[in-house]
Scaffold this motif. Structure first.
Motif, PDB file in Angstrom:
ATOM      1  N   SER A  27       0.807  -1.219   0.000  1.00 20.96           N
ATOM      2  CA  SER A  27       0.000   0.000   0.000  1.00 20.96           C
ATOM      3  C   SER A  27       0.837   1.265   0.000  1.00 20.96           C
ATOM      4  O   SER A  27       0.305   2.367  -0.186  1.00 20.96           O
ATOM      5  CB  SER A  27      -0.896   0.015   1.236  1.00 20.96           C
ATOM      6  OG  SER A  27      -0.093   0.147   2.405  1.00 20.96           O
ATOM      7  N   GLY A  28       2.125   1.116   0.245  1.00 21.52           N
ATOM      8  CA  GLY A  28       2.976   2.289   0.410  1.00 21.52           C
ATOM      9  C   GLY A  28       2.966   2.826   1.829  1.00 21.52           C
ATOM     10  O   GLY A  28       3.630   3.818   2.111  1.00 21.52           O
ATOM     11  N   GLY A  29       2.258   2.162   2.724  1.00 18.41           N
ATOM     12  CA  GLY A  29       2.097   2.668   4.074  1.00 18.41           C
ATOM     13  C   GLY A  29       3.297   2.493   4.977  1.00 18.41           C
ATOM     14  O   GLY A  29       3.465   3.236   5.944  1.00 18.41           O
ATOM     15  N   THR A  30       4.123   1.512   4.678  1.00 17.56           N
ATOM     16  CA  THR A  30       5.342   1.319   5.462  1.00 17.56           C
ATOM     17  C   THR A  30       6.528   1.184   4.539  1.00 17.56           C
ATOM     18  O   THR A  30       6.405   0.690   3.410  1.00 17.56           O
ATOM     19  CB  THR A  30       5.251   0.071   6.363  1.00 17.56           C
ATOM     20  OG1 THR A  30       4.982  -1.080   5.553  1.00 17.56           O
ATOM     21  CG2 THR A  30       4.163   0.233   7.407  1.00 17.56           C
ATOM     22  N   THR A  31       7.670   1.647   5.036  1.00 18.79           N
ATOM     23  CA  THR A  31       8.897   1.624   4.252  1.00 18.79           C
ATOM     24  C   THR A  31      10.075   1.215   5.129  1.00 18.79           C
ATOM     25  O   THR A  31      10.028   1.296   6.363  1.00 18.79           O
ATOM     26  CB  THR A  31       9.203   2.992   3.632  1.00 18.79           C
ATOM     27  OG1 THR A  31       9.253   3.973   4.683  1.00 18.79           O
ATOM     28  CG2 THR A  31       8.160   3.390   2.612  1.00 18.79           C
ATOM     29  N   TYR A  32      11.128   0.785   4.469  1.00 18.63           N
ATOM     30  CA  TYR A  32      12.401   0.469   5.116  1.00 18.63           C
ATOM     31  C   TYR A  32      13.503   1.163   4.335  1.00 18.63           C
ATOM     32  O   TYR A  32      13.456   1.224   3.099  1.00 18.63           O
ATOM     33  CB  TYR A  32      12.651  -1.036   5.116  1.00 18.63           C
ATOM     34  CG  TYR A  32      14.106  -1.381   5.326  1.00 18.63           C
ATOM     35  CD1 TYR A  32      14.947  -1.566   4.225  1.00 18.63           C
ATOM     36  CD2 TYR A  32      14.656  -1.445   6.589  1.00 18.63           C
ATOM     37  CE1 TYR A  32      16.287  -1.826   4.394  1.00 18.63           C
ATOM     38  CE2 TYR A  32      16.000  -1.709   6.771  1.00 18.63           C
ATOM     39  CZ  TYR A  32      16.818  -1.899   5.668  1.00 18.63           C
ATOM     40  OH  TYR A  32      18.157  -2.145   5.842  1.00 18.63           O
ATOM     41  N   TYR A  33      14.514   1.670   5.057  1.00 21.47           N
ATOM     42  CA  TYR A  33      15.693   2.244   4.424  1.00 21.47           C
ATOM     43  C   TYR A  33      16.949   1.730   5.117  1.00 21.47           C
ATOM     44  O   TYR A  33      16.991   1.640   6.350  1.00 21.47           O
ATOM     45  CB  TYR A  33      15.682   3.770   4.506  1.00 21.47           C
ATOM     46  CG  TYR A  33      14.565   4.413   3.721  1.00 21.47           C
ATOM     47  CD1 TYR A  33      13.383   4.797   4.335  1.00 21.47           C
ATOM     48  CD2 TYR A  33      14.698   4.631   2.340  1.00 21.47           C
ATOM     49  CE1 TYR A  33      12.356   5.374   3.616  1.00 21.47           C
ATOM     50  CE2 TYR A  33      13.670   5.211   1.621  1.00 21.47           C
ATOM     51  CZ  TYR A  33      12.509   5.567   2.259  1.00 21.47           C
ATOM     52  OH  TYR A  33      11.481   6.137   1.531  1.00 21.47           O
ATOM     53  N   ALA A  34      17.947   1.420   4.329  1.00 24.30           N
ATOM     54  CA  ALA A  34      19.255   1.118   4.898  1.00 24.30           C
ATOM     55  C   ALA A  34      19.817   2.385   5.529  1.00 24.30           C
ATOM     56  O   ALA A  34      19.545   3.506   5.073  1.00 24.30           O
ATOM     57  CB  ALA A  34      20.189   0.618   3.806  1.00 24.30           C
ATOM     58  N   GLY A  35      20.606   2.202   6.568  1.00 27.09           N
ATOM     59  CA  GLY A  35      21.155   3.349   7.272  1.00 27.09           C
ATOM     60  C   GLY A  35      21.968   4.273   6.385  1.00 27.09           C
ATOM     61  O   GLY A  35      21.990   5.490   6.584  1.00 27.09           O
ATOM     62  N   SER A  36      22.634   3.707   5.384  1.00 25.82           N
ATOM     63  CA  SER A  36      23.514   4.497   4.529  1.00 25.82           C
ATOM     64  C   SER A  36      22.755   5.451   3.609  1.00 25.82           C
ATOM     65  O   SER A  36      23.353   6.380   3.067  1.00 25.82           O
ATOM     66  CB  SER A  36      24.389   3.563   3.689  1.00 25.82           C
ATOM     67  OG  SER A  36      23.581   2.702   2.909  1.00 25.82           O
ATOM     68  N   VAL A  37      21.450   5.232   3.435  1.00 21.54           N
ATOM     69  CA  VAL A  37      20.685   6.077   2.515  1.00 21.54           C
ATOM     70  C   VAL A  37      19.546   6.821   3.211  1.00 21.54           C
ATOM     71  O   VAL A  37      18.893   7.667   2.598  1.00 21.54           O
ATOM     72  CB  VAL A  37      20.105   5.260   1.335  1.00 21.54           C
ATOM     73  CG1 VAL A  37      21.214   4.464   0.647  1.00 21.54           C
ATOM     74  CG2 VAL A  37      18.978   4.354   1.774  1.00 21.54           C
ATOM     75  N   LYS A  38      19.295   6.517   4.469  1.00 25.32           N
ATOM     76  CA  LYS A  38      18.171   7.126   5.176  1.00 25.32           C
ATOM     77  C   LYS A  38      18.340   8.634   5.214  1.00 25.32           C
ATOM     78  O   LYS A  38      19.422   9.157   5.505  1.00 25.32           O
ATOM     79  CB  LYS A  38      18.088   6.564   6.601  1.00 25.32           C
ATOM     80  CG  LYS A  38      16.809   6.908   7.340  1.00 25.32           C
ATOM     81  CD  LYS A  38      16.729   6.177   8.665  1.00 25.32           C
ATOM     82  CE  LYS A  38      16.587   4.692   8.485  1.00 25.32           C
ATOM     83  NZ  LYS A  38      16.398   3.985   9.768  1.00 25.32           N
ATOM     84  N   GLY A  39      17.265   9.331   4.876  1.00 22.99           N
ATOM     85  CA  GLY A  39      17.307  10.785   4.838  1.00 22.99           C
ATOM     86  C   GLY A  39      17.708  11.350   3.490  1.00 22.99           C
ATOM     87  O   GLY A  39      17.532  12.550   3.246  1.00 22.99           O
TER      88      GLY A  39
END
Length: 125
Positions: free
Chosen positions: A54-66
Protein backbone atom coordinates in the motif's frame (compact mmCIF):
# COMPACT_ATOMS: atom_id res chain seq x y z
CA UNK A 1 4.53 -13.72 -13.17
CA UNK A 2 5.94 -10.22 -12.76
CA UNK A 3 8.41 -8.56 -15.10
CA UNK A 4 10.35 -5.54 -13.89
CA UNK A 5 12.13 -2.93 -16.00
CA UNK A 6 14.27 -0.24 -14.40
CA UNK A 7 15.11 3.15 -15.88
CA UNK A 8 16.56 6.48 -14.82
CA UNK A 9 20.14 5.56 -14.05
CA UNK A 10 23.08 7.61 -15.28
CA UNK A 11 26.10 9.68 -14.38
CA UNK A 12 25.73 12.48 -11.85
CA UNK A 13 28.07 14.61 -9.80
CA UNK A 14 28.29 14.24 -6.05
CA UNK A 15 25.49 16.17 -4.38
CA UNK A 16 23.18 15.69 -7.34
CA UNK A 17 19.91 13.80 -7.66
CA UNK A 18 18.44 11.01 -9.75
CA UNK A 19 15.05 9.33 -9.81
CA UNK A 20 14.89 5.67 -10.68
CA UNK A 21 11.70 4.09 -11.97
CA UNK A 22 10.68 0.45 -12.13
CA UNK A 23 7.77 -0.46 -14.37
CA UNK A 24 6.05 -3.76 -13.60
CA UNK A 25 3.91 -6.00 -15.73
CA UNK A 26 1.26 -8.33 -14.40
CA UNK A 27 -2.18 -7.88 -12.91
CA UNK A 28 -1.33 -8.20 -9.24
CA UNK A 29 1.33 -5.53 -8.75
CA UNK A 30 -0.49 -4.21 -5.68
CA UNK A 31 -0.07 -7.60 -3.97
CA UNK A 32 3.71 -7.28 -3.93
CA UNK A 33 6.14 -5.65 -1.59
CA UNK A 34 8.71 -3.82 -3.71
CA UNK A 35 12.32 -2.96 -3.06
CA UNK A 36 15.43 -1.43 -4.53
CA UNK A 37 18.72 -3.26 -4.16
CA UNK A 38 22.17 -2.19 -5.28
CA UNK A 39 25.43 -3.94 -5.95
CA UNK A 40 28.77 -2.22 -6.25
CA UNK A 41 31.80 -3.95 -7.78
CA UNK A 42 33.29 -6.43 -5.34
CA UNK A 43 30.46 -6.01 -2.85
CA UNK A 44 27.37 -8.01 -1.95
CA UNK A 45 23.97 -6.96 -3.15
CA UNK A 46 22.16 -4.96 -0.48
CA UNK A 47 18.58 -3.82 -0.01
CA UNK A 48 18.59 -0.04 0.22
CA UNK A 49 14.83 0.57 0.38
CA UNK A 50 11.57 -1.35 0.49
CA UNK A 51 7.90 -0.48 0.50
CA UNK A 52 4.74 -2.34 1.43
CA UNK A 53 1.94 -3.11 -1.02
CA UNK A 54 0.00 0.00 0.00
CA UNK A 55 2.98 2.29 0.41
CA UNK A 56 2.10 2.67 4.07
CA UNK A 57 5.34 1.32 5.46
CA UNK A 58 8.90 1.62 4.25
CA UNK A 59 12.40 0.47 5.12
CA UNK A 60 15.69 2.24 4.42
CA UNK A 61 19.25 1.12 4.90
CA UNK A 62 21.15 3.35 7.27
CA UNK A 63 23.51 4.50 4.53
CA UNK A 64 20.69 6.08 2.52
CA UNK A 65 18.17 7.13 5.18
CA UNK A 66 17.31 10.79 4.84
CA UNK A 67 18.64 10.95 1.26
CA UNK A 68 16.60 8.34 -0.63
CA UNK A 69 12.82 8.03 -0.82
CA UNK A 70 10.94 5.02 -2.14
CA UNK A 71 7.38 5.38 -3.40
CA UNK A 72 4.93 3.50 -5.58
CA UNK A 73 1.95 4.11 -7.83
CA UNK A 74 -0.22 1.00 -7.97
CA UNK A 75 -2.32 2.39 -10.81
CA UNK A 76 0.75 2.94 -12.98
CA UNK A 77 2.36 -0.27 -11.62
CA UNK A 78 5.55 1.63 -10.98
CA UNK A 79 7.90 2.00 -8.04
CA UNK A 80 10.30 4.90 -7.71
CA UNK A 81 13.51 5.67 -5.89
CA UNK A 82 14.26 9.36 -5.47
CA UNK A 83 17.95 9.74 -4.66
CA UNK A 84 19.20 13.08 -3.36
CA UNK A 85 22.60 14.27 -2.15
CA UNK A 86 24.28 11.44 -3.99
CA UNK A 87 27.74 10.34 -2.92
CA UNK A 88 30.46 8.45 -4.84
CA UNK A 89 29.80 5.45 -2.57
CA UNK A 90 26.27 5.26 -4.00
CA UNK A 91 27.80 4.14 -7.30
CA UNK A 92 26.34 0.72 -8.12
CA UNK A 93 23.95 -1.19 -10.31
CA UNK A 94 20.47 -0.66 -8.89
CA UNK A 95 17.91 -3.45 -9.12
CA UNK A 96 14.18 -3.44 -8.61
CA UNK A 97 12.70 -6.48 -6.86
CA UNK A 98 9.26 -7.81 -5.96
CA UNK A 99 8.15 -10.10 -3.15
CA UNK A 100 4.58 -11.36 -2.90
CA UNK A 101 2.85 -10.41 0.31
CA UNK A 102 0.61 -7.93 2.08
CA UNK A 103 2.58 -7.63 5.33
CA UNK A 104 4.13 -4.39 6.43
CA UNK A 105 7.76 -3.62 5.65
CA UNK A 106 10.04 -3.13 8.63
CA UNK A 107 13.21 -4.82 7.42
CA UNK A 108 15.09 -5.40 4.16
CA UNK A 109 13.47 -7.87 1.80
CA UNK A 110 15.36 -11.17 1.97
CA UNK A 111 14.03 -13.35 -0.82
CA UNK A 112 12.31 -11.46 -3.61
CA UNK A 113 10.76 -13.68 -6.23
CA UNK A 114 11.32 -11.32 -9.15
CA UNK A 115 14.18 -9.08 -10.23
CA UNK A 116 14.79 -6.49 -12.89
CA UNK A 117 17.98 -6.43 -14.95
CA UNK A 118 19.34 -3.35 -13.24
CA UNK A 119 20.33 0.21 -14.10
CA UNK A 120 23.76 1.73 -13.56
CA UNK A 121 24.16 4.73 -11.27
CA UNK A 122 27.56 6.42 -11.27
CA UNK A 123 28.35 9.31 -8.94
CA UNK A 124 31.49 11.29 -9.69
CA UNK A 125 33.40 13.19 -7.02
Amino acid sequence: QVQLVESGGGLVQAGGSLRLSCAASGRTFSSYRMAWFRQAPGKERECVAAISWSGGTTYYAGSVKGRFTISRDNVKKTVYLQMNDLKPEDTAVYYCAAQYGLATVTAPLRTPEYWGKGTQVTVSS
